[in-house]
Enzyme design. Structure first.
Site, PDB file in Angstrom:
ATOM      1  N   ASN A  39     -20.160-125.715 -62.118  1.00 22.05           N
ATOM      2  CA  ASN A  39     -20.833-124.513 -62.022  1.00 22.05           C
ATOM      3  C   ASN A  39     -20.832-123.683 -63.251  1.00 22.05           C
ATOM      4  OD1 ASN A  39     -21.824-124.623 -59.390  1.00 22.05           O
ATOM      5  ND2 ASN A  39     -19.856-123.850 -58.368  1.00 22.05           N
TER       6      ASN A  39
ATOM      7  N   GLU B  26     -16.299-126.868 -52.042  1.00 18.17           N
ATOM      8  CA  GLU B  26     -16.448-128.456 -52.322  1.00 18.17           C
ATOM      9  C   GLU B  26     -15.433-129.268 -51.377  1.00 18.17           C
ATOM     10  OE1 GLU B  26     -13.503-126.249 -54.992  1.00 18.17           O
ATOM     11  OE2 GLU B  26     -15.211-125.858 -53.837  1.00 18.17           O
TER      12      GLU B  26
ATOM     13  N   ASP C 229     -11.949-133.519 -51.648  1.00 22.69           N
ATOM     14  CA  ASP C 229     -12.245-132.180 -52.310  1.00 22.69           C
ATOM     15  C   ASP C 229     -12.679-132.943 -53.784  1.00 22.69           C
ATOM     16  OD1 ASP C 229     -11.669-129.057 -52.489  1.00 22.69           O
ATOM     17  OD2 ASP C 229     -11.145-129.835 -54.413  1.00 22.69           O
TER      18      ASP C 229
ATOM     19  N   HIS D   7     -25.245-122.914 -61.242  1.00 23.35           N
ATOM     20  CA  HIS D   7     -24.816-123.074 -59.802  1.00 23.35           C
ATOM     21  C   HIS D   7     -25.933-124.165 -59.056  1.00 23.35           C
ATOM     22  CE1 HIS D   7     -21.805-120.343 -58.655  1.00 23.35           C
ATOM     23  NE2 HIS D   7     -22.321-119.520 -59.656  1.00 23.35           N
TER      24      HIS D   7
ATOM     25  N   ASP E  96     -25.095-127.228 -56.756  1.00 29.73           N
ATOM     26  CA  ASP E  96     -25.559-127.581 -55.550  1.00 29.73           C
ATOM     27  C   ASP E  96     -26.073-129.142 -55.402  1.00 29.73           C
ATOM     28  OD1 ASP E  96     -25.283-124.982 -54.612  1.00 29.73           O
ATOM     29  OD2 ASP E  96     -27.455-124.474 -54.943  1.00 29.73           O
TER      30      ASP E  96
END
Length: 398
Positions: free
Chosen positions: A270, A305, A262, A275, A279
């Site tokens: 973000n 994630e 994680d 965003h 990505d």
């Protein structure tokens, strides 16, 4: 086969090759299906048309010029065909060997034409076609021999083997059967059987490559169905299937480990950078992790994630090996910041490592163990690896 009109057979073959070239160009240029291989195949078919000659249009041409046009075109046809096969199979081998055979064959053809010996050019051409055809057989078998069923792989490869065999037989005829030099000097048409056989082999090769292209499309569709579109890791469904398959193998003593991952503070990426940066961070993490995993390992994106890696083990109960892999992945990510618009974004992740439970068909027990260790790693400060050393029993609960 005296009842066959040989010029008609040759015209039918030329028409087929012309239509095949147009079809390959349509697939390559308009539909964008295997564009490079399609253009190579179109050029190969056009070269085959030239290699058959044009009958009366070359009447009165000197023999060396007629031979040069026919034999060089045939050599170019097979060279382009082999390049198309490699492109279709996505071979990583550089075409140096093809260029070497083509160069030597071209020089030898030129020398044979200059020598004035009528048998020399077709002998050189037959040898080059036999060598290139054999290479095509090898490439096809390497590319599909262990990925398709044996009968299908043999069927797709057989036309290329027939091409190489025909070239060898023709070379032997030129050397052993009297009268060939006179036939060449008189520019006689090939026998009906030879013309039909060449037509059949050409059509079979085209059908084989169409089948290969369809297989590639199917594999591509399956790849897209099983992959997360952003990171190209396995999607949740595909990873669940891989986990179920691994659980079935666990009953036979083939162990594996699960590594939950994680990304730490992913929401901040973000919030602070947008965003698109998030990505890019996900893609960056997957690239780093995939570089540290083996081909047999499976990395899946479970959502957001959160990721999980399935690592087959040489020793079923060996926790040290997957723990070392997880630590290596953790260190690699921490040491490779993401370059985002000139800013180095330092990314870290937390890891939980666990072994599966025998009898747990869907792997839920092993996933829960790894997930618990992941949460423990986050609670202990993140950017660390925690390992489930206490398994609370080796089998799944009833």
């Amino acid at each position: 086969m005296d009842f066959l009109d040989i010029p008609t057979v040759l015209k039918a073959s030329a028409l087929f090759n012309g239509m095949a070239a147009l079809a390959w160009l349509t697939l390559a240029q308009l539909l964008r299906i295997a564009p490079r291989a399609g253009r190579l195949m179109a050029a190969a078919h056009l070269a085959r048309v030239v290699s058959q000659g044009c009958g009366d249009c070359m009447a009165g041409w000197p023999l060396p010029l007629r031979q040069a046009l026919s034999e060089f075109a045939l050599l170019a046809c097979v060279l382009l065909l082999l390049l198309a096969v490699r492109r279709m199979l996505r071979s990583r081998q550089r075409p140096r060997d093809i260029a070497w055979i083509g160069g030597v064959g071209g020089v030898a053809l030129g020398a044979g034409l200059i020598s004035g010996v009528a048998l020399a050019p077709p002998l050189v051409s037959a040898a080059a076609v036999a060598a290139l055809g054999s290479m095509a057989v090898r490439e096809m078998w390497r590319g599909i021999g262990d990925r398709l069923s044996r009968p299908v792989a043999i069927g797709i490869t057989l036309p290329f083997a027939a091409l190489a065999l025909m070239a060898l037989v023709h070379g032997a005829e030129l050397l052993l059967v009297p009268g060939w030099e006179a036939r060449i000097r008189e520019d006689q048409l090939p026998s009906a059987a030879r013309a039909v056989l060449w037509f059949v082999v050409t059509a079979a090769i085209t059908l084989s490559l169409i089948a290969l292209m369809i297989w590639r499309l199917i594999m591509r569709i399956q790849h897209l169905m099983h992959r997360d579109p952003l990171t190209l890791a396995l999607n949740r469904r595909a990873f669940a299937q891989a986990l179920a398959d691994a659980q079935a193998q666990l009953q036979r003593g083939r162990g594996f480990a699960l590594v939950m991952m994680d990304i730490d503070h992913f929401k901040q990426v973000n919030d602070q950078h947008g965003h698109p940066a998030g990505d890019a961070a996900l893609q960056h993490c997957v690239r780093v992790w995939q570089a540290g995993l083996r081909d047999v390992d499976r990395l899946g994106r479970l959502g957001g994630e959160e990721f999980c890696a399935l690592l087959p083990l040489a020793v079923p109960d060996d926790l040290a090996a997957p723990a070392a892999v997880a630590e290596r992945l953790r260190a690699s990510l921490a040491a490779q910041p993401l370059d985002w618009q000139g800013t180095a974004l330092r990314l870290t992740a937390s890891f939980g490592v666990a072994l599966p439970a025998v009898g747990d068909g869907q792997g839920e027990v092993g996933m829960a163990r790894a997930d618990a260790e992941l949460y423990r790693a986050k609670a202990d400060g993140r950017n660390r690896v925690c390992v489930a050393t206490h398994l609370d029993g080796r089998t799944a609960p009833p």
